[in-house]
Design an enzyme around this catalytic site. Structure first.
Site, PDB file in Angstrom:
ATOM      1  N   SER A 150       0.828  -1.207   0.000  1.00 34.00           N
ATOM      2  CA  SER A 150       0.000   0.000   0.000  1.00 34.00           C
ATOM      3  C   SER A 150       0.858   1.251   0.000  1.00 34.00           C
ATOM      4  CB  SER A 150      -0.882   0.033   1.251  1.00 34.00           C
ATOM      5  OG  SER A 150      -1.561   1.274   1.334  1.00 34.00           O
ATOM      6  N   TYR A 164      -2.089  -0.515  10.368  1.00 35.11           N
ATOM      7  CA  TYR A 164      -2.294  -0.982   8.987  1.00 35.11           C
ATOM      8  C   TYR A 164      -1.110  -0.560   8.126  1.00 35.11           C
ATOM      9  CZ  TYR A 164      -4.052  -0.900   4.195  1.00 35.11           C
ATOM     10  OH  TYR A 164      -4.188  -1.068   2.833  1.00 35.11           O
TER      11      TYR A 164
HETATM   12  N1  LIG Z   1      -8.612   0.193  -1.890  1.00 37.01           N
HETATM   13  C1  LIG Z   1      -7.498   0.880  -1.639  1.00 37.01           C
HETATM   14  O1  LIG Z   1      -7.453   2.127  -1.727  1.00 37.01           O
HETATM   15  C2  LIG Z   1      -6.234   0.153  -1.283  1.00 37.01           C
HETATM   16  C3  LIG Z   1      -5.041   0.890  -1.223  1.00 37.01           C
HETATM   17  C4  LIG Z   1      -3.868   0.264  -0.902  1.00 37.01           C
HETATM   18  C5  LIG Z   1      -3.864  -1.091  -0.628  1.00 37.01           C
HETATM   19  N2  LIG Z   1      -5.023  -1.794  -0.679  1.00 37.01           N
HETATM   20  C6  LIG Z   1      -4.952  -3.225  -0.364  1.00 37.01           C
HETATM   21  O2  LIG Z   1      -5.492  -3.962  -1.431  1.00 37.01           O
HETATM   22  C7  LIG Z   1      -6.017  -5.198  -0.939  1.00 37.01           C
HETATM   23  C8  LIG Z   1      -7.438  -5.376  -1.434  1.00 37.01           C
HETATM   24  O3  LIG Z   1      -8.189  -4.263  -1.003  1.00 37.01           O
HETATM   25  P1  LIG Z   1      -9.590  -3.845  -1.646  1.00 37.01           P
HETATM   26  O4  LIG Z   1      -9.612  -2.368  -1.681  1.00 37.01           O
HETATM   27  O5  LIG Z   1      -9.857  -4.624  -2.874  1.00 37.01           O
HETATM   28  O6  LIG Z   1     -10.534  -4.315  -0.437  1.00 37.01           O
HETATM   29  P2  LIG Z   1     -12.012  -4.859  -0.404  1.00 37.01           P
HETATM   30  O7  LIG Z   1     -12.796  -4.344  -1.567  1.00 37.01           O
HETATM   31  O8  LIG Z   1     -12.464  -4.577   0.972  1.00 37.01           O
HETATM   32  O9  LIG Z   1     -11.798  -6.434  -0.625  1.00 37.01           O
HETATM   33  C9  LIG Z   1     -11.231  -7.222   0.392  1.00 37.01           C
HETATM   34  C10 LIG Z   1     -11.479  -8.684   0.061  1.00 37.01           C
HETATM   35  O10 LIG Z   1     -10.942  -9.476   1.123  1.00 37.01           O
HETATM   36  C11 LIG Z   1     -11.967 -10.282   1.700  1.00 37.01           C
HETATM   37  N3  LIG Z   1     -11.638 -10.474   3.108  1.00 37.01           N
HETATM   38  C12 LIG Z   1     -11.569  -9.543   4.083  1.00 37.01           C
HETATM   39  N4  LIG Z   1     -11.156 -10.120   5.248  1.00 37.01           N
HETATM   40  C13 LIG Z   1     -10.942 -11.438   4.978  1.00 37.01           C
HETATM   41  C14 LIG Z   1     -10.485 -12.556   5.731  1.00 37.01           C
HETATM   42  N5  LIG Z   1     -10.170 -12.475   7.023  1.00 37.01           N
HETATM   43  N6  LIG Z   1     -10.362 -13.760   5.108  1.00 37.01           N
HETATM   44  C15 LIG Z   1     -10.703 -13.886   3.815  1.00 37.01           C
HETATM   45  N7  LIG Z   1     -11.133 -12.870   3.041  1.00 37.01           N
HETATM   46  C16 LIG Z   1     -11.249 -11.661   3.621  1.00 37.01           C
HETATM   47  C17 LIG Z   1     -13.240  -9.521   1.419  1.00 37.01           C
HETATM   48  O11 LIG Z   1     -14.344 -10.392   1.503  1.00 37.01           O
HETATM   49  P3  LIG Z   1     -15.860  -9.815   1.550  1.00 37.01           P
HETATM   50  O12 LIG Z   1     -16.134  -9.355   0.147  1.00 37.01           O
HETATM   51  O13 LIG Z   1     -16.651 -10.994   1.926  1.00 37.01           O
HETATM   52  O14 LIG Z   1     -15.870  -8.721   2.574  1.00 37.01           O
HETATM   53  C18 LIG Z   1     -12.948  -9.041  -0.006  1.00 37.01           C
HETATM   54  O15 LIG Z   1     -13.094 -10.103  -0.930  1.00 37.01           O
HETATM   55  C19 LIG Z   1      -5.890  -5.127   0.590  1.00 37.01           C
HETATM   56  O16 LIG Z   1      -4.716  -5.778   0.993  1.00 37.01           O
HETATM   57  C20 LIG Z   1      -5.755  -3.633   0.859  1.00 37.01           C
HETATM   58  O17 LIG Z   1      -5.064  -3.375   2.053  1.00 37.01           O
HETATM   59  C21 LIG Z   1      -6.207  -1.211  -0.987  1.00 37.01           C
END
Ligand SMILES: NC(=O)c1ccc[n+]([C@@H]2O[C@H](COP(=O)([O-])OP(=O)(O)OC[C@H]3O[C@@H](n4cnc5c(N)ncnc54)[C@H](OP(=O)(O)O)[C@@H]3O)[C@@H](O)[C@H]2O)c1
Length: 258
Positions: A150, A164
């Site tokens: 991130s 985080y």
């Molecule tokens: N979005 C951003 O701006 C951003 C920026 C930097 C880094 N990231 C990183 O990118 C990655 C993906 O983020 P995203 O934005 O795509 O998030 P998201 O839309 O919240 O998706 C997270 C996914 O992980 C699943 N999940 C959450 N907790 C879990 C657990 N304990 N075991 C199994 N599955 C779990 C969720 O399932 P459900 O659908 O059932 O909730 C969903 O499929 C993360 O590592 C995040 O830290 C995101």
């Protein structure tokens, strides 16, 4: 496109939404066998799987909590038995858990953030390694692990996101160690480091807040999950990135420039 992802077996942790799901779709279109995974059931999962299974590759759903080592173990054995191995591991699962300032953080919260963002990756790498080593012995192929970091690892994160941000910094760092250790086994380790991407991760923000954040991004907008996916395909593919390991690729519209 140089596509060697056809029939490759890909685990994506946390992939029922956001960046994980967009990546699963992109890879299934390229002919890979992917997993959708979450700790909970989704009422529309069959519909999503049907969409992915219309592509050249295939998709299955596994309910697994990546913060639980025993669940990871069951899942990796199940996936490897189903597909006969693992070629690519994408450690995508992660999140804030909650926003808390340092004086509000207790041991339980610390563990929740650490298990979700750090221990899940360590456990999955440990469990996948024997399969990845086997995969890496194929001709014209190197196995690939992609850790999702991130921009917070560089910036320190937003309000209440210190743990985080630090956990993502840990991932950026351990990625280098893994890259060095397992280069001899022909396994590559890289980090995709997103900026601010419009997914459920930012569900707590209203449009005015997103507009304010956009002003701090040279490209003037948040990214989309679909804009992240091709970089995962690039790093998964030996044909496209076979000599790239130990790197962090920032995808952030210029929000942070290394
Ligand atoms: N979005 C951003 O701006 C951003 C920026 C930097 C880094 N990231 C990183 O990118 C990655 C993906 O983020 P995203 O934005 O795509 O998030 P998201 O839309 O919240 O998706 C997270 C996914 O992980 C699943 N999940 C959450 N907790 C879990 C657990 N304990 N075991 C199994 N599955 C779990 C969720 O399932 P459900 O659908 O059932 O909730 C969903 O499929 C993360 O590592 C995040 O830290 C995101």
């Amino acid at each position: 496109m140089l596509n060697d992802l056809r029939n490759k077996r890909v685990i994506i942790t946390g992939s029922t939404g956001g960046i994980g799901l967009a990546t699963a779709k992109y890879l299934a279109k390229a002919g890979a066998h992917v997993t959708l995974t979450s700790y909970r059931q989704h009422s529309d999962i069959e519909e999503t799987l049907a969409e992915l299974n219309r592509f050249e590759g295939s998709a299955t759903f596994h309910q697994v909590d990546f913060a639980d080592d025993a669940a990871c173990e069951r899942f990796v054995s199940e996936f490897a038995a189903l597909h006969g191995g693992i070629d690519v591991l994408i450690n995508n699962v992660g999140g804030l858990v909650d926003r808390k300032n340092t004086d509000e953080i207790d041991a339980e919260f610390f563990d929740d953030v650490a298990y979700l963002n750090m221990r899940s990756a360590q456990t999955m790498v440990r469990l996948a390694l024997p399969y990845l080593k086997q995969s890496a012995s194929q001709d014209h192929w190197s196995a690939s692990v992609i850790n999702v970091g991130s921009i917070a690892a560089d910036s320190g994160g937003g309000p209440g996101a210190s743990l985080y941000a630090a956990s993502k910094g840990w991932l950026h760092s351990i990625n280098r160690s893994w890259a060095k250790t397992y280069a001899k086994d022909n396994i590559r380790f890289n980090v995709v480091s997103p900026g601010t991407v419009d997914t459920a991760f930012h569900a707590d923000k209203d449009d005015a807040t997103k507009a304010r954040i956009s002003k701090g991004i040279p490209m003037g907008r948040l990214g989309t999950a679909e804009e992240m996916a091709p970089t995962f395909a690039y790093l998964a593919s030996h044909a496209m990135s076979g000599y790239i390991t130990g790197q962090v690729i920032n995808i952030n519209g210029g929000q942070y420039m290394a």
